[in-house]
Design a protein around this motif. Sequence first.
Motif, mmCIF file in Angstrom:
data_model
loop_
_atom_site.group_PDB
_atom_site.id
_atom_site.type_symbol
_atom_site.label_atom_id
_atom_site.label_comp_id
_atom_site.label_asym_id
_atom_site.label_seq_id
_atom_site.Cartn_x
_atom_site.Cartn_y
_atom_site.Cartn_z
ATOM 1 N N GLY A 337 -9.563 -19.117 -22.546
ATOM 2 C CA GLY A 337 -9.265 -19.049 -21.145
ATOM 3 C C GLY A 337 -8.493 -17.728 -20.686
ATOM 4 N N ASP A 338 -9.082 -17.241 -19.705
ATOM 5 C CA ASP A 338 -8.239 -15.762 -19.142
ATOM 6 C C ASP A 338 -7.083 -16.169 -18.862
ATOM 7 O OD1 ASP A 338 -8.008 -13.078 -17.865
ATOM 8 O OD2 ASP A 338 -7.697 -14.622 -16.067
ATOM 9 N N PRO A 339 -5.719 -15.466 -19.199
ATOM 10 C CA PRO A 339 -4.460 -15.977 -19.212
ATOM 11 C C PRO A 339 -3.888 -16.325 -17.755
ATOM 12 C CG PRO A 339 -4.367 -14.439 -20.625
ATOM 13 C CD PRO A 339 -5.795 -14.452 -20.231
ATOM 14 N N LYS A 340 -4.265 -15.196 -16.714
ATOM 15 C CA LYS A 340 -3.773 -15.525 -15.414
ATOM 16 C C LYS A 340 -4.766 -16.613 -14.569
ATOM 17 C CE LYS A 340 -1.554 -14.699 -11.493
ATOM 18 N NZ LYS A 340 -0.533 -15.527 -11.445
ATOM 19 N N ALA A 341 -6.023 -16.764 -14.970
ATOM 20 C CA ALA A 341 -6.858 -17.843 -14.699
ATOM 21 C C ALA A 341 -6.331 -19.301 -14.872
ATOM 22 C CB ALA A 341 -8.331 -17.851 -14.922
ATOM 23 N N VAL A 342 -5.787 -19.321 -16.208
ATOM 24 C CA VAL A 342 -5.381 -20.571 -16.758
ATOM 25 C C VAL A 342 -3.854 -20.857 -16.219
ATOM 26 C CG1 VAL A 342 -4.241 -21.601 -18.817
ATOM 27 C CG2 VAL A 342 -6.520 -20.562 -19.053
ATOM 28 N N SER A 343 -3.201 -19.703 -16.015
ATOM 29 C CA SER A 343 -1.823 -19.922 -15.338
ATOM 30 C C SER A 343 -2.005 -20.273 -14.017
ATOM 31 C CB SER A 343 -1.130 -18.531 -15.399
ATOM 32 O OG SER A 343 0.123 -18.712 -14.678
ATOM 33 N N ASN A 344 -2.861 -19.754 -13.227
ATOM 34 C CA ASN A 344 -3.070 -20.330 -11.812
ATOM 35 C C ASN A 344 -3.450 -21.610 -11.554
ATOM 36 O OD1 ASN A 344 -2.497 -17.804 -10.916
ATOM 37 N ND2 ASN A 344 -4.547 -16.901 -10.631
ATOM 38 N N TRP A 345 -4.218 -22.273 -12.334
ATOM 39 C CA TRP A 345 -4.645 -23.537 -12.283
ATOM 40 C C TRP A 345 -3.681 -24.439 -12.708
ATOM 41 C CZ3 TRP A 345 -8.788 -25.928 -9.995
ATOM 42 C CH2 TRP A 345 -9.834 -24.976 -9.511
ATOM 43 N N MET A 346 -2.821 -24.120 -13.730
ATOM 44 C CA MET A 346 -1.622 -24.982 -14.241
ATOM 45 C C MET A 346 -0.592 -25.064 -13.166
ATOM 46 S SD MET A 346 -1.329 -23.921 -18.199
ATOM 47 C CE MET A 346 0.060 -25.222 -18.404
ATOM 48 N N MET A 347 -0.246 -23.722 -12.457
ATOM 49 C CA MET A 347 0.858 -23.741 -11.589
ATOM 50 C C MET A 347 0.423 -24.437 -10.269
ATOM 51 S SD MET A 347 2.781 -20.441 -12.519
ATOM 52 C CE MET A 347 2.269 -19.493 -10.868
ATOM 53 N N GLY A 348 -0.851 -24.567 -9.792
ATOM 54 C CA GLY A 348 -1.446 -24.884 -8.813
ATOM 55 C C GLY A 348 -1.712 -26.499 -8.878
ATOM 56 N N GLU A 349 -3.226 -26.450 -9.092
ATOM 57 C CA GLU A 349 -3.707 -27.913 -8.887
ATOM 58 C C GLU A 349 -2.994 -28.958 -10.110
ATOM 59 O OE1 GLU A 349 -6.256 -29.414 -6.679
ATOM 60 O OE2 GLU A 349 -4.785 -27.766 -5.999
#
Length: 476
Positions: A337-349
């Motif tokens: 996973g791309d770190p920032k994309a993973v982080s966005n999904w974790m912190m968001g949804e």
Amino acid sequence: MQYEAVIGLEIHAQLLTESKMFCGCPIKFGAEPNTQTCPVCIGMPGVLPVMNKKAIEYVIKTGLAVNCKIAPYSRFARKNYFYPDLPKGYQISQYELPLCEGGGIGITVNGSTRKIGLTRIHLEEDAGKNIHEGAGNHSFVDLNRAGTPLMEIVSEPDIRSPQEAAEFVKKLRAIVRYIGVCDGNMEQGSLRCDANVSVRPIGQKEFGTKTEIKNMNSFRFVEKALEYEIKRQIKVLNEGGRIIQETRLWDSGKGITESMRSKEEAHDYRYFPDPDLVPVEVDDAWIEQITAQLVELPDARRQRFITQYSLPEQDADLLTSERSTAEWFEQAVKSGGDPKAVSNWMMGEFMRLLNEEGKQIDESALKPKQLVDMLALIDKGTISGKIAKTVFEEMYKTGKEAEAVVKEKGLVQISDTAGIEAVIGEILDKNPNEVERFRAGDEKLMGFFVGQIMKAMKGKANPAIVNEILKKKLGS
Ligand code: ADP
Ligand code: ZN
Ligand code: MG
């Protein structure tokens, strides 16, 4: 007169050992009253305590994590007082020779980091519980908790605001949870915080008289209670009064602190070394062995997340606040996973769905690989970022794989140019006024058109293609 606050915290953390501090009784929260007891922890005469080695190890582990000096020689003492939840009439604690001294914890408030010094960490036993509810005009005593190992962490009076105090508790909680010595549950009381607070005119060296506040069972209450108490003390001083050294109770319902009892002094407790227990000797080999078990701590991990994954500080803060969250993130990155994309999904949804159910990340069935697979579907253009939210929620709720959800629900993104063009044609035909206004310069209407098209195509149209064709047709 301008005042500043001086705060020192005393934190009690119940240790996650299987058995009690000086007997073999199991530690169980919520068991039937007085079922987890034996002659030792109910204070029968003639019995002898036996130390729990694991509890001592846990305190040393905590001490190492916050850079304390571990005492090669420490001793248990008896703290004598009378209360119905204390069957022996004394609490076994540590007094003049605690297990750990010194050290500190760095806290960051409003972008600036300060080190809060620690005075000591010592080991003691918890008391039982008096129960007043449902007892008519009687009270009950439950001794299940009596003898539970309790670690007391005392800070220096280095804290200067309620916000810093709450941050200190948060940081300490994260550390004890990371190293697995305490579950940190403030509501159930496995982590309890007492706050000592005084105020002094800015510029004055000497501390003012302090009060001690108890009964704050969340970070928010620590902050709120201290805010109230600081205001109260300043008001008393401004009206020409004096602060009385006393213990005060926070009443979260009323939002105030109330006097509970005048402060007791150490000599009131008639401390003396417990003659039933040998001194604790800690050698270098033991310390080395415990050091080897230490995991990466929140601060170090946060720093590593920033450098290794190029994450913004805010992301790193959130992702490292719990060990399970940090681990989930790193597994996702390891699976591609791309770190920032993973982080966005974790912190968001992900956080949103977890919060809705009041769940921790490790209580969720969703695997890091599932998110990574879904991100791949977005990258390939199979689903749009918007549709991905539906896919994610479905994966979260059912545990199904992203691809299966997309197939079952028919969520594949439509990238067929001719099909999209036809729908756009229809929408523009239906809204001639808007088209005219747009061409006359009202560019905000772009959003309106995209909205109508997406609605007609149930959100499945490829947004990039929609935008491209729409612009062409509107001639912008
Ligand atoms: P006590 O004699 O009441 O037990 P200690 O000196 O042992 O007091 O300190 C207990 C806690 O109170 C520590 O966390 C310490 O940092 C804090 N403390 C001590 N003096 C003050 C003060 N004047 N104002 C605020 N906090 C204080
Ligand atoms: Zn027991
Ligand atoms: Mg003291």
